[in-house]
Scaffold this motif. Sequence first.
Motif, PDB file in Angstrom:
ATOM      1  N   LYS A 138      23.152  49.566   0.372  1.00 53.72           N
ATOM      2  CA  LYS A 138      24.422  51.329   0.543  1.00 53.72           C
ATOM      3  C   LYS A 138      25.640  50.012   0.781  1.00 53.72           C
ATOM      4  O   LYS A 138      26.096  51.206  -0.112  1.00 53.72           O
ATOM      5  CB  LYS A 138      24.063  51.855   1.559  1.00 53.72           C
ATOM      6  CG  LYS A 138      24.272  53.974   1.415  1.00 53.72           C
ATOM      7  CD  LYS A 138      23.838  54.600   2.658  1.00 53.72           C
ATOM      8  CE  LYS A 138      24.336  55.362   2.505  1.00 53.72           C
ATOM      9  NZ  LYS A 138      24.382  57.041   3.529  1.00 53.72           N
TER      10      LYS A 138
ATOM     11  N   ALA B  79      27.314  48.909  -2.308  1.00 56.83           N
ATOM     12  CA  ALA B  79      27.432  50.113  -3.446  1.00 56.83           C
ATOM     13  C   ALA B  79      28.087  50.460  -3.077  1.00 56.83           C
ATOM     14  O   ALA B  79      29.424  50.267  -3.750  1.00 56.83           O
ATOM     15  CB  ALA B  79      26.073  50.278  -3.571  1.00 56.83           C
ATOM     16  N   GLU B  80      28.792  50.727  -1.776  1.00 61.21           N
ATOM     17  CA  GLU B  80      30.072  51.566  -1.994  1.00 61.21           C
ATOM     18  C   GLU B  80      31.539  50.748  -1.932  1.00 61.21           C
ATOM     19  O   GLU B  80      32.391  51.675  -2.392  1.00 61.21           O
ATOM     20  CB  GLU B  80      29.516  52.591   0.255  1.00 61.21           C
ATOM     21  CG  GLU B  80      28.940  53.564  -0.125  1.00 61.21           C
ATOM     22  CD  GLU B  80      29.199  53.754   1.686  1.00 61.21           C
ATOM     23  OE1 GLU B  80      30.179  53.620   1.889  1.00 61.21           O
ATOM     24  OE2 GLU B  80      27.933  54.640   2.030  1.00 61.21           O
TER      25      GLU B  80
ATOM     26  N   GLN C 297      31.800  48.209  -3.558  1.00 60.84           N
ATOM     27  CA  GLN C 297      32.165  48.940  -4.881  1.00 60.84           C
ATOM     28  C   GLN C 297      32.131  49.024  -5.375  1.00 60.84           C
ATOM     29  O   GLN C 297      33.060  48.962  -6.885  1.00 60.84           O
ATOM     30  CB  GLN C 297      30.946  47.757  -5.070  1.00 60.84           C
ATOM     31  CG  GLN C 297      30.626  46.936  -7.189  1.00 60.84           C
ATOM     32  CD  GLN C 297      30.920  45.982  -7.761  1.00 60.84           C
ATOM     33  OE1 GLN C 297      31.215  45.266  -6.357  1.00 60.84           O
ATOM     34  NE2 GLN C 297      31.530  46.177  -8.601  1.00 60.84           N
ATOM     35  N   ASN C 298      32.392  50.088  -5.247  1.00 59.93           N
ATOM     36  CA  ASN C 298      32.078  52.098  -5.684  1.00 59.93           C
ATOM     37  C   ASN C 298      34.158  51.037  -5.432  1.00 59.93           C
ATOM     38  O   ASN C 298      35.046  52.018  -6.715  1.00 59.93           O
ATOM     39  CB  ASN C 298      31.909  53.257  -5.586  1.00 59.93           C
ATOM     40  CG  ASN C 298      31.995  53.852  -6.401  1.00 59.93           C
ATOM     41  OD1 ASN C 298      32.819  54.251  -6.980  1.00 59.93           O
ATOM     42  ND2 ASN C 298      31.785  54.936  -5.638  1.00 59.93           N
ATOM     43  N   TRP C 299      34.974  50.970  -4.469  1.00 54.18           N
ATOM     44  CA  TRP C 299      36.099  51.350  -3.842  1.00 54.18           C
ATOM     45  C   TRP C 299      36.734  49.954  -4.509  1.00 54.18           C
ATOM     46  O   TRP C 299      37.297  50.112  -5.219  1.00 54.18           O
ATOM     47  CB  TRP C 299      36.331  51.304  -2.589  1.00 54.18           C
ATOM     48  CG  TRP C 299      36.199  52.158  -1.815  1.00 54.18           C
ATOM     49  CD1 TRP C 299      34.502  52.762  -0.749  1.00 54.18           C
ATOM     50  CD2 TRP C 299      36.760  53.300  -1.680  1.00 54.18           C
ATOM     51  NE1 TRP C 299      35.121  54.352  -0.929  1.00 54.18           N
ATOM     52  CE2 TRP C 299      36.732  54.339  -0.913  1.00 54.18           C
ATOM     53  CE3 TRP C 299      38.112  53.284  -2.027  1.00 54.18           C
ATOM     54  CZ2 TRP C 299      37.051  55.146  -0.896  1.00 54.18           C
ATOM     55  CZ3 TRP C 299      39.224  54.627  -1.999  1.00 54.18           C
ATOM     56  CH2 TRP C 299      38.962  55.424  -1.127  1.00 54.18           C
TER      57      TRP C 299
ATOM     58  N   GLU D  88      36.269  48.726  -7.687  1.00 51.65           N
ATOM     59  CA  GLU D  88      36.224  49.979  -9.226  1.00 51.65           C
ATOM     60  C   GLU D  88      36.960  50.436  -9.366  1.00 51.65           C
ATOM     61  O   GLU D  88      37.686  50.260 -10.202  1.00 51.65           O
ATOM     62  CB  GLU D  88      34.119  49.897  -9.568  1.00 51.65           C
ATOM     63  CG  GLU D  88      33.847  48.657  -9.904  1.00 51.65           C
ATOM     64  CD  GLU D  88      32.374  49.689  -9.915  1.00 51.65           C
ATOM     65  OE1 GLU D  88      32.090  50.785 -10.440  1.00 51.65           O
ATOM     66  OE2 GLU D  88      31.370  48.637 -10.606  1.00 51.65           O
ATOM     67  N   LYS D  89      37.274  51.290  -8.401  1.00 52.13           N
ATOM     68  CA  LYS D  89      38.442  52.026  -8.477  1.00 52.13           C
ATOM     69  C   LYS D  89      39.909  51.875  -8.080  1.00 52.13           C
ATOM     70  O   LYS D  89      40.607  52.175  -8.662  1.00 52.13           O
ATOM     71  CB  LYS D  89      38.139  53.560  -7.261  1.00 52.13           C
ATOM     72  CG  LYS D  89      37.087  53.923  -7.532  1.00 52.13           C
ATOM     73  CD  LYS D  89      37.442  55.536  -6.372  1.00 52.13           C
ATOM     74  CE  LYS D  89      36.158  56.412  -6.037  1.00 52.13           C
ATOM     75  NZ  LYS D  89      36.054  57.386  -5.166  1.00 52.13           N
TER      76      LYS D  89
END
Length: 170
Positions: A80, A83-84, A86-88, A90-91
């Motif tokens: 989890k 994933a967080e 990775q999201n940052w 990508e942003k």
Amino acid sequence: MTGRAVLPAAITLLFCATASAQSSMPSLLDAEPPQSNSNEIARFCTNIADAARERRYAIQKAELEKLQAEVEDRIALLEKKRAELQNWVEKRERFSEAANEGLVDVFAQMRPDAAAQRMEKLPGELTAALLSKLSPRAAGTILNEMSADRAAMVAVIMSAVADTGEMKKQ
């Protein structure tokens, strides 16, 4: 002695006689344990060895299953968090890509008041990305020409991106 006086004396005498009779009788606790031979002991140990071993294995299995569940929970938590993160990332990459060099050059050549007016209409993330690629002097002048609310929002976005960039370098 009268009948009334004889009765308590008889009860006391009877109680003492009963107590002394009981103390002279052997107790089960005082008896010696029965004689057993080593064959019986060995046979008993052999008979319960498999059951004892199976019980130990069952306890160990239960402990291992509990540990496995804890490890799986920690792996899920790490996934989890990954994933967080990775999201940052990508942003941040989208943010960086949003302000390509050609667009930055266009805004760099514009007058600060005109650039500020155009940037007011762009999404906050794009405005922050463009300003971060301009020289600090030009970015400051453009921010000065924007409305106070918009300039504050863009500054917050730029600060957040700078913070994540600093963490990535460490």
